[in-house]
Write a protein that holds these residues in place. Structure first.
Motif, mmCIF file in Angstrom:
data_model
loop_
_atom_site.group_PDB
_atom_site.id
_atom_site.type_symbol
_atom_site.label_atom_id
_atom_site.label_comp_id
_atom_site.label_asym_id
_atom_site.label_seq_id
_atom_site.Cartn_x
_atom_site.Cartn_y
_atom_site.Cartn_z
ATOM 1 N N LYS A 180 -70.504 -38.525 -27.549
ATOM 2 C CA LYS A 180 -70.227 -37.287 -26.828
ATOM 3 C C LYS A 180 -70.188 -37.510 -25.318
ATOM 4 C CE LYS A 180 -72.471 -34.447 -30.386
ATOM 5 N NZ LYS A 180 -73.537 -33.459 -30.682
ATOM 6 N N PHE A 181 -70.784 -38.615 -24.880
ATOM 7 C CA PHE A 181 -70.824 -38.950 -23.462
ATOM 8 C C PHE A 181 -70.486 -40.426 -23.295
ATOM 9 C CE2 PHE A 181 -73.524 -35.300 -24.074
ATOM 10 C CZ PHE A 181 -73.314 -34.507 -22.949
ATOM 11 N N LYS A 182 -69.745 -40.755 -22.244
ATOM 12 C CA LYS A 182 -69.402 -42.151 -22.008
ATOM 13 C C LYS A 182 -70.507 -42.857 -21.243
ATOM 14 C CE LYS A 182 -66.539 -41.056 -17.926
ATOM 15 N NZ LYS A 182 -65.151 -41.111 -17.393
ATOM 16 N N ASP A 183 -70.379 -44.158 -21.127
ATOM 17 C CA ASP A 183 -71.455 -44.950 -20.530
ATOM 18 C C ASP A 183 -71.537 -44.806 -19.012
ATOM 19 O OD1 ASP A 183 -72.711 -46.590 -22.778
ATOM 20 O OD2 ASP A 183 -70.587 -46.911 -23.114
ATOM 21 N N SER A 184 -70.383 -44.844 -18.351
ATOM 22 C CA SER A 184 -70.388 -44.827 -16.889
ATOM 23 C C SER A 184 -68.997 -44.467 -16.381
ATOM 24 C CB SER A 184 -70.793 -46.202 -16.348
ATOM 25 O OG SER A 184 -69.784 -47.162 -16.654
ATOM 26 N N GLU A 185 -68.849 -44.424 -15.086
ATOM 27 C CA GLU A 185 -67.541 -44.172 -14.466
ATOM 28 C C GLU A 185 -66.515 -45.216 -14.890
ATOM 29 O OE1 GLU A 185 -66.563 -41.714 -12.701
ATOM 30 O OE2 GLU A 185 -68.232 -40.826 -11.572
ATOM 31 N N ASP A 186 -66.985 -46.434 -15.198
ATOM 32 C CA ASP A 186 -66.068 -47.516 -15.567
ATOM 33 C C ASP A 186 -65.502 -47.346 -16.977
ATOM 34 O OD1 ASP A 186 -66.574 -48.696 -13.113
ATOM 35 O OD2 ASP A 186 -68.268 -49.845 -13.893
ATOM 36 N N ASP A 187 -66.121 -46.484 -17.761
ATOM 37 C CA ASP A 187 -65.642 -46.227 -19.126
ATOM 38 C C ASP A 187 -64.355 -45.409 -19.029
ATOM 39 O OD1 ASP A 187 -65.340 -45.633 -21.813
ATOM 40 O OD2 ASP A 187 -67.480 -45.398 -22.151
ATOM 41 N N ASN A 189 -62.549 -43.759 -21.272
ATOM 42 C CA ASN A 189 -62.249 -42.581 -22.091
ATOM 43 C C ASN A 189 -62.554 -41.284 -21.343
ATOM 44 O OD1 ASN A 189 -64.986 -41.772 -22.533
ATOM 45 N ND2 ASN A 189 -65.183 -43.279 -24.158
ATOM 46 N N SER A 190 -62.127 -40.180 -21.915
ATOM 47 C CA SER A 190 -62.167 -38.887 -21.222
ATOM 48 C C SER A 190 -63.479 -38.120 -21.420
ATOM 49 C CB SER A 190 -61.003 -38.013 -21.709
ATOM 50 O OG SER A 190 -61.085 -37.809 -23.114
ATOM 51 N N LEU A 191 -64.458 -38.744 -22.016
ATOM 52 C CA LEU A 191 -65.732 -38.068 -22.241
ATOM 53 C C LEU A 191 -66.473 -37.830 -20.925
ATOM 54 C CD1 LEU A 191 -66.997 -40.101 -25.332
ATOM 55 C CD2 LEU A 191 -66.078 -37.778 -25.350
ATOM 56 N N PRO A 192 -67.366 -36.846 -20.885
ATOM 57 C CA PRO A 192 -68.154 -36.639 -19.667
ATOM 58 C C PRO A 192 -69.168 -37.756 -19.456
ATOM 59 C CG PRO A 192 -68.917 -35.190 -21.422
ATOM 60 C CD PRO A 192 -67.664 -35.845 -21.929
ATOM 61 N N LEU A 193 -69.665 -37.857 -18.241
ATOM 62 C CA LEU A 193 -70.709 -38.830 -17.933
ATOM 63 C C LEU A 193 -72.017 -38.412 -18.597
ATOM 64 C CD1 LEU A 193 -69.989 -39.447 -14.153
ATOM 65 C CD2 LEU A 193 -69.768 -41.128 -15.984
ATOM 66 N N PRO A 194 -72.909 -39.363 -18.850
ATOM 67 C CA PRO A 194 -74.174 -39.035 -19.517
ATOM 68 C C PRO A 194 -75.019 -38.070 -18.699
ATOM 69 C CG PRO A 194 -73.864 -41.417 -19.373
ATOM 70 C CD PRO A 194 -72.814 -40.793 -18.536
ATOM 71 N N HIS A 195 -75.874 -37.341 -19.397
ATOM 72 C CA HIS A 195 -76.858 -36.526 -18.698
ATOM 73 C C HIS A 195 -77.801 -37.431 -17.914
ATOM 74 C CE1 HIS A 195 -76.309 -32.871 -21.576
ATOM 75 N NE2 HIS A 195 -75.582 -32.751 -20.495
ATOM 76 N N THR A 196 -78.323 -36.921 -16.846
ATOM 77 C CA THR A 196 -79.148 -37.707 -15.938
ATOM 78 C C THR A 196 -80.586 -37.190 -15.900
ATOM 79 O OG1 THR A 196 -78.658 -36.266 -14.064
ATOM 80 C CG2 THR A 196 -77.125 -38.097 -14.464
ATOM 81 N N VAL A 197 -81.426 -37.957 -15.227
ATOM 82 C CA VAL A 197 -82.809 -37.526 -15.015
ATOM 83 C C VAL A 197 -82.826 -36.202 -14.249
ATOM 84 C CG1 VAL A 197 -84.948 -38.087 -13.779
ATOM 85 C CG2 VAL A 197 -83.758 -39.861 -15.098
ATOM 86 N N GLY A 198 -81.942 -36.064 -13.263
ATOM 87 C CA GLY A 198 -81.855 -34.820 -12.513
ATOM 88 C C GLY A 198 -81.478 -33.648 -13.412
ATOM 89 N N TRP A 199 -80.553 -33.884 -14.342
ATOM 90 C CA TRP A 199 -80.172 -32.834 -15.302
ATOM 91 C C TRP A 199 -81.381 -32.412 -16.125
ATOM 92 C CZ3 TRP A 199 -80.587 -32.802 -20.615
ATOM 93 C CH2 TRP A 199 -79.962 -31.731 -21.279
ATOM 94 N N ALA A 200 -82.151 -33.392 -16.591
ATOM 95 C CA ALA A 200 -83.342 -33.088 -17.393
ATOM 96 C C ALA A 200 -84.332 -32.256 -16.599
ATOM 97 C CB ALA A 200 -83.995 -34.378 -17.879
ATOM 98 N N PHE A 201 -84.569 -32.639 -15.346
ATOM 99 C CA PHE A 201 -85.532 -31.922 -14.517
ATOM 100 C C PHE A 201 -85.036 -30.508 -14.175
ATOM 101 C CE2 PHE A 201 -87.763 -35.887 -12.530
ATOM 102 C CZ PHE A 201 -88.162 -36.267 -13.805
ATOM 103 N N ASN A 202 -83.732 -30.344 -14.080
ATOM 104 C CA ASN A 202 -83.171 -29.031 -13.738
ATOM 105 C C ASN A 202 -83.103 -28.095 -14.943
ATOM 106 O OD1 ASN A 202 -82.730 -29.601 -11.004
ATOM 107 N ND2 ASN A 202 -80.710 -30.475 -11.402
ATOM 108 N N ASN A 203 -83.022 -28.665 -16.159
ATOM 109 C CA ASN A 203 -82.752 -27.845 -17.334
ATOM 110 C C ASN A 203 -83.877 -27.795 -18.370
ATOM 111 O OD1 ASN A 203 -79.692 -27.002 -17.191
ATOM 112 N ND2 ASN A 203 -79.798 -29.120 -16.482
ATOM 113 N N LEU A 204 -84.753 -28.787 -18.364
ATOM 114 C CA LEU A 204 -85.707 -28.889 -19.463
ATOM 115 C C LEU A 204 -87.173 -28.898 -19.024
ATOM 116 C CD1 LEU A 204 -83.852 -31.509 -21.716
ATOM 117 C CD2 LEU A 204 -83.844 -29.015 -21.914
ATOM 118 N N GLN A 279 -78.925 -40.952 -12.454
ATOM 119 C CA GLN A 279 -78.674 -41.846 -13.579
ATOM 120 C C GLN A 279 -79.543 -41.424 -14.756
ATOM 121 O OE1 GLN A 279 -76.393 -44.273 -13.409
ATOM 122 N NE2 GLN A 279 -75.970 -43.979 -11.225
ATOM 123 N N TYR A 280 -79.223 -41.940 -15.940
ATOM 124 C CA TYR A 280 -80.137 -41.714 -17.053
ATOM 125 C C TYR A 280 -81.276 -42.728 -16.972
ATOM 126 C CZ TYR A 280 -76.980 -45.200 -19.236
ATOM 127 O OH TYR A 280 -76.207 -46.307 -19.514
#
Length: 374
Positions: A180-187, A189-204, A279-280
């Motif tokens: 559902k998420f790609k590994d990095s900007e270098d990947d 494919n059209s998938l979104p970038l992985p969730h990050t530590v910042g995302w976790a702290f902002n949402n969970l 980053q994750y």
């Protein structure tokens, strides 16, 4: 709604994820009291049995769930002997708890099985054990597949890989979740970038204005030298090589080591590793001192670690601080379990339309395909 029982539930990571996918948890079993208390608190409509599975009878389980039908049996039998980090002792008695998992599958004959383990299970040195596991399920009528899934591909802000064994009684290949998420900007494919530590702290972290398991006092660094050193470490950095020490630390805080005499001229593990909000994370384990907060001079709180594991912010961990960390570090990330659960439900819908699979897979093929993340 499809039902399941969790034979080695711990704090309930797999159960939480499967319920996110739409399953109903009937029962959790674990021998660790604090873990089971956490499971029960967060699964108030499920039954719980405290004890060693080797001493728990089928009748006890039937009674606990009022003889309800079980569609899926899941669990992660203790796997210390298979770990790529630990001693890798194939004679470790905990490994043979798999046979207790098998005993319950034989007794209840669920349509689906889900067993998770460390990636070390697929190492060549454990080939005989893997063959035994697959053949044992085959003999009970299950078509089995094995894959290694990486949690960051499924919304978990963490690089955590787990071996996921799936089985079904319909004679068709098991379905695994697509990335559902790609590994990095270098990947590409059209998938979104992985969730990050910042995302976790902002949402969970926060639920309805409250943040549980988040006592900042318990996350403070007591060692003054350690606290002084971490103050100089930039976000996302740490000390592993001499060049890191030269780049980040003033001379009076250098480590008292001869870098030329250290094996490979580096620390075995990165010290003073700050997480990066952009980053994750690396794998969250059972020790609060593994990682440091991205911007503050302290360790993570259990809530922050649980967020990186993708637990919902209203999932409350009981017990002492060390017990909470053990529960969190040992858990399967719920969002990973949820993605697997969704595919099991999809298979249940498609089972009569899929062509039959090879009942007994070739072991070399299993091992070669297991690490394919496509």
């Amino acid at each position: 709604m499809k039902t399941f029982i969790d034979l080695f539930c711990g704090a309930g990571g797999i159960s939480c994820g499967l319920e996110m996918a739409g399953f109903n948890c009937l029962l959790g079993i674990d021998f660790d009291k604090s873990s089971l208390e956490t499971f029960q608190f967060n699964h108030p409509n499920s039954k719980a049995i405290l004890g060693d599975l080797r001493e728990i009878t089928v009748k006890t389980i039937q009674t606990a769930i009022s003889n309800q039908n079980i569609d899926l049996i899941c669990g992660g039998p203790p796997c210390q002997g298979f770990s790529t980090i630990g001693a890798n002792d194939k004679k470790d008695h905990r490994n043979f708890l798999f046979f207790e998992f098998l005993r319950m599958v034989e007794a209840f004959q669920p349509n689906f099985i889900l067993m998770e383990n460390v990636t070390g299970l697929l190492a060549r040195r454990n080939e005989s054990t893997l063959a035994l596991i697959i053949n044992s399920f085959n003999q009970l009528g299950y078509t089995v597949d094995v894959r290694v899934l990486s949690a960051h591909h499924y919304g978990v802000p963490q690089a955590r890989r787990r071996t996921i064994l799936l089985g079904n009684r319909f004679g068709v290949s098991n379905i695994y979740p697509e990335k559902k998420f790609k590994d990095s900007e270098d990947d590409s494919n059209s998938l979104p970038l992985p969730h990050t530590v910042g995302w976790a702290f902002n949402n969970l972290l926060e639920f309805e204005g409250k943040t549980f398991n988040h006592n900042l006092e318990t996350a403070q660094i007591k060692n003054e030298l350690e606290r002084q050193r971490i103050h100089y470490i930039p976000e996302g950095k740490g000390i592993r090589y001499e060049r890191d020490q030269l780049a980040y630390l003033p001379p009076h805080l250098w480590f008292d080591v001869d870098w030329k005499k250290i094996r490979e001229e580096r620390f075995r593990e990165t010290k003073l590793k700050r997480l990066d909000r952009h980053q994750y994370s690396g794998t969250i384990n059972t020790n609060k001192t593994t990682y440091y907060h991205p911007t503050e001079d302290r360790y993570l709180t259990p809530r922050e670690a649980a967020a990186i594991q993708s637990f919902p912010p209203n999932y409350i961990f009981l017990g002492t601080l060390s017990q909470q960390w053990r529960q969190i570090g040992n858990a399967v990330p719920p969002l990973l379990a949820a993605s697997v659960g969704e595919e099991i439900l999809k298979l249940d819908q498609l089972k009569n339309k899929l062509k039959k699979a090879n009942f007994i897979p070739d072991l070399n093929t299993v091992r070669s395909q297991a690490f394919s993340y496509k």
